[in-house]
Design a protein around this motif. Sequence first.
Motif, PDB file in Angstrom:
ATOM      1  N   PRO A  93       0.835  -1.202   0.000  1.00 29.54           N
ATOM      2  CA  PRO A  93       0.000   0.000   0.000  1.00 29.54           C
ATOM      3  C   PRO A  93       0.873   1.257   0.000  1.00 29.54           C
ATOM      4  O   PRO A  93       1.922   1.281   0.635  1.00 29.54           O
ATOM      5  N   GLY A  94       0.442   2.237  -0.740  1.00 27.30           N
ATOM      6  CA  GLY A  94       1.136   3.531  -0.696  1.00 27.30           C
ATOM      7  C   GLY A  94       2.300   3.667  -1.663  1.00 27.30           C
ATOM      8  O   GLY A  94       2.850   4.741  -1.814  1.00 27.30           O
ATOM      9  N   VAL A  95       2.711   2.567  -2.298  1.00 26.13           N
ATOM     10  CA  VAL A  95       3.771   2.653  -3.305  1.00 26.13           C
ATOM     11  C   VAL A  95       3.146   2.281  -4.651  1.00 26.13           C
ATOM     12  O   VAL A  95       2.634   1.174  -4.800  1.00 26.13           O
TER      13      VAL A  95
ATOM     14  N   ALA B 408       8.059   6.070   3.553  1.00 26.93           N
ATOM     15  CA  ALA B 408       7.380   7.183   2.870  1.00 26.93           C
ATOM     16  C   ALA B 408       5.919   6.823   2.617  1.00 26.93           C
ATOM     17  O   ALA B 408       5.020   7.640   2.839  1.00 26.93           O
ATOM     18  N   ALA B 409       5.691   5.594   2.190  1.00 30.90           N
ATOM     19  CA  ALA B 409       4.318   5.171   1.911  1.00 30.90           C
ATOM     20  C   ALA B 409       3.475   5.240   3.180  1.00 30.90           C
ATOM     21  O   ALA B 409       2.330   5.681   3.178  1.00 30.90           O
ATOM     22  N   TYR B 410       4.073   4.837   4.262  1.00 25.27           N
ATOM     23  CA  TYR B 410       3.391   4.818   5.558  1.00 25.27           C
ATOM     24  C   TYR B 410       2.996   6.228   5.994  1.00 25.27           C
ATOM     25  O   TYR B 410       1.862   6.486   6.400  1.00 25.27           O
ATOM     26  N   LEU B 411       3.939   7.144   5.875  1.00 24.41           N
ATOM     27  CA  LEU B 411       3.649   8.522   6.294  1.00 24.41           C
ATOM     28  C   LEU B 411       2.727   9.230   5.294  1.00 24.41           C
ATOM     29  O   LEU B 411       1.875  10.026   5.683  1.00 24.41           O
ATOM     30  N   ASP B 412       2.913   8.938   4.019  1.00 22.02           N
ATOM     31  CA  ASP B 412       2.033   9.534   2.998  1.00 22.02           C
ATOM     32  C   ASP B 412       0.578   9.222   3.299  1.00 22.02           C
ATOM     33  O   ASP B 412      -0.308  10.053   3.141  1.00 22.02           O
ATOM     34  N   GLU B 413       0.367   7.993   3.718  1.00 26.58           N
ATOM     35  CA  GLU B 413      -0.993   7.562   3.996  1.00 26.58           C
ATOM     36  C   GLU B 413      -1.606   8.397   5.113  1.00 26.58           C
ATOM     37  O   GLU B 413      -2.793   8.714   5.081  1.00 26.58           O
ATOM     38  N   ALA B 414      -0.774   8.745   6.094  1.00 27.29           N
ATOM     39  CA  ALA B 414      -1.267   9.595   7.181  1.00 27.29           C
ATOM     40  C   ALA B 414      -1.547  10.995   6.658  1.00 27.29           C
ATOM     41  O   ALA B 414      -2.605  11.577   6.914  1.00 27.29           O
ATOM     42  N   VAL B 415      -0.611  11.535   5.897  1.00 24.34           N
ATOM     43  CA  VAL B 415      -0.750  12.897   5.379  1.00 24.34           C
ATOM     44  C   VAL B 415      -1.966  13.003   4.440  1.00 24.34           C
ATOM     45  O   VAL B 415      -2.563  14.068   4.300  1.00 24.34           O
ATOM     46  N   ASP B 416      -2.346  11.891   3.848  1.00 26.07           N
ATOM     47  CA  ASP B 416      -3.528  11.889   2.980  1.00 26.07           C
ATOM     48  C   ASP B 416      -4.802  12.285   3.714  1.00 26.07           C
ATOM     49  O   ASP B 416      -5.819  12.578   3.088  1.00 26.07           O
ATOM     50  N   GLU B 417      -4.753  12.269   5.035  1.00 29.62           N
ATOM     51  CA  GLU B 417      -5.912  12.731   5.805  1.00 29.62           C
ATOM     52  C   GLU B 417      -6.173  14.221   5.584  1.00 29.62           C
ATOM     53  O   GLU B 417      -7.261  14.719   5.855  1.00 29.62           O
ATOM     54  N   ILE B 418      -5.150  14.943   5.134  1.00 27.59           N
ATOM     55  CA  ILE B 418      -5.312  16.384   4.897  1.00 27.59           C
ATOM     56  C   ILE B 418      -6.144  16.585   3.643  1.00 27.59           C
ATOM     57  O   ILE B 418      -5.788  16.105   2.570  1.00 27.59           O
ATOM     58  N   ARG B 419      -7.220  17.318   3.797  1.00 27.31           N
ATOM     59  CA  ARG B 419      -8.127  17.467   2.657  1.00 27.31           C
ATOM     60  C   ARG B 419      -7.671  18.547   1.692  1.00 27.31           C
ATOM     61  O   ARG B 419      -7.969  18.493   0.508  1.00 27.31           O
TER      62      ARG B 419
END
Lengths: 252, 438
Positions: A93-95, B408-419
């Motif tokens: 996920p995410g990549v 990066a993928a892990y943190l991106d997923e969190a940052v995706d909460e920003i609308r």
Amino acid sequence: MALLEIRNLHATVDDKPILKGIDLTINPGEVHAIMGPNGSGKSTLSYVLAGREGYEVTEGSVLFDGVDLLELEPEERAAAGLFLAFQYPVEIPGVTNATFLKEALNAIRKSKGEKELDAMQFLKLIRQKAAQLNMTDEMIKRAVNVGFSGGEKKRNEALQMAVLQPKLAILDETDSGLDIDALKIVAEGVNALRGPERSLLVITHYQRLLDYIVPDVVHVLAHGRIQRTGGKDLALELERNGYGEFGANEAA
Amino acid sequence: MSTIETYRDQFRTHAASLPGAGLPWMDELRAAGLDRFSKGGFPTQRNEAWKFTSLRPLEKVTFALAQDGAADSVPVDLIPSVMPVGEAAHRLVFVDGRFRRDLSNMAGLPEGVRLEPLADTLARDPEVVAEHLGRTATLDGHPLLALNLAFLTDGVLLRLAKGVTVETPIELVFIGTGAAVGPVSWHPRILILAEENSEATVVEHHVGLDGAVYFSNVASEVVVGRGARLHHYKMQREGTTAFHLATVTARLARDASYDTFVLNLGAALSRHEARSVLDGTGVECRISGAYAVRGQQHTDITTLIDHAKPRCTSREVVKGVIDDQARAVFQGKIIVRPDAQKTDGYQLNRALLLSDQAEIDSKPELEIYADDVKCSHGATAGELDDAQLFYLRARGIPLEAARGLLIAAYLDEAVDEIRHETVREHFRGRVHAWLEAR
Ligand SMILES: Nc1ncnc2c1ncn2[C@@H]1O[C@H](COP(=O)(O)OP(=O)(O)O)[C@@H](O)[C@H]1O
Ligand SMILES: [Mg+2]
């Protein structure tokens, strides 16, 4: 010189002996098939060759293109031209598929001293390869294997192989989970890569895939050893008679 | 001298020159703040709310109040902004706790929007402050709010009149330079009043130079009126030797939407405490965040979501990455009052541990007094996935690069909460810069 030379390979998983003396030589351009009952150690062999942690070699040697494969890290094996199409491709996920493939291709190019591809060159390449496998742009943009059907995952493995152009591709049950049309597409993709410089090790439980990717040599693996080696007719014989004569733990 | 004595002593020295001095109600508030702080000083770990975060390192330093004019002329060549370079943002800039008019830009705001340094409001129009200061942020059990009130140096007043929409993000920038001799502290108060059906996006940047020792004690009070929509994002990139403690209290009226995100990357010790009261039906509240810490950093996100009325929705997603010997704390409490039927609450906390010595303390708490509610929470902590790592490496991606991709993928997923897209991209860029510095 042989491309792959496995000698008396023994390996354990969790201290349990799984491979018990494998000998196998593959020359450039050859297609070998390994068939065998479930649990006979086919995937274990593929993981040992790819360098997965937890699969411990206790005896024997593997030469790949003249170098000691067992000394290399997984990424070094990939850079040396080894490719494993996973029986169970991993979801990341995410990549995105595109990022993943670009990182992979450029890492391999870099290790060979070749110039890295820029975004445009890469996009062009991947579009062309994806089209050959009937894959949409949308699948390229999605996260690696996330939400992919079984068949899509296998096609994705074939796409990676087409992009990375390995010297030896190990296909671990690439046919499982594929319907006949998907099987043909994947097989076509694989066949397109066949050539005097590229070898294949096709692992399968069923003979079906071998109608489309026709092997030069067929081996039967049971109880951690190669029990028999023959031509492509051996696959047909196994299809008729099953693995019973190898005392196979079919139900295991 | 004890910590309390030090602060009392500073108060005696500075009280007369602090903004609003001489206004009887303001003097009273400050005195009450000082009294409250004097009762016990900084919270200790015996205090349940501070069980996992020790303020001992903060107590050991004596901070001077940011008061002298040194900060008024420190050159600042790069002011953080989510806006593309050259595009004007509405912003207030504070350097070492002091308002910098020369770096700020309050022009061009739509009619009905009031944005100014709080000291200006106290000087010209103190009634507005009197009406709101300390109303949302009550002092019960809150030594940091008390300390902020006693020493309130400056801050922000943002008021959105009924029905006003501000398109461009409003940026509040706090920069720590360490230009002063010795450690300094500042205690800004941010008042955000979004009246009925107004809408705006507020982005706070807290940045500082590595090696500068300072203590930023921020208190924000947010009132989101009926049907108003407030997007409130915060980037915390304080310097490596800074202390950052922030308390955000919000009161949300019927049909209001309060959408927040905090990203903690900096400071030696940081805590972001957010408490929201969902005080009308149909409120939507999002309290999310991410952090990435390394070295000896300690970061704490503590939240309280108080469902006081029926049919409100809350969503909380907090994810973080912890490397080296760093520590992170997540405490998330959701209260559903007897009245708050049909509450829909969701909470997720995940931590990714990158080293054997990294640590996470996670404490989700649900207190539910109503019967017809939907509330779920989950907490996980773990390492990078071996199967994913192997898959990437088997394709030729070297170990460190593979780890980088997964983090990066892990943190991106969190940052995706920003609308808000522009804000999201900016925050994402900061996360990736953090990774590249690994
Ligand atoms: N990760 C593992 N942990 C424990 N046992 C394993 C693991 N992987 C494989 N095995 C065991 O090794 C044997 C061979 O498995 P495998 O190589 O997957 O067989 P095949 O691919 O031929 O079906 C089986 O007995 C299986 O249970
Ligand atoms: Mg298998």
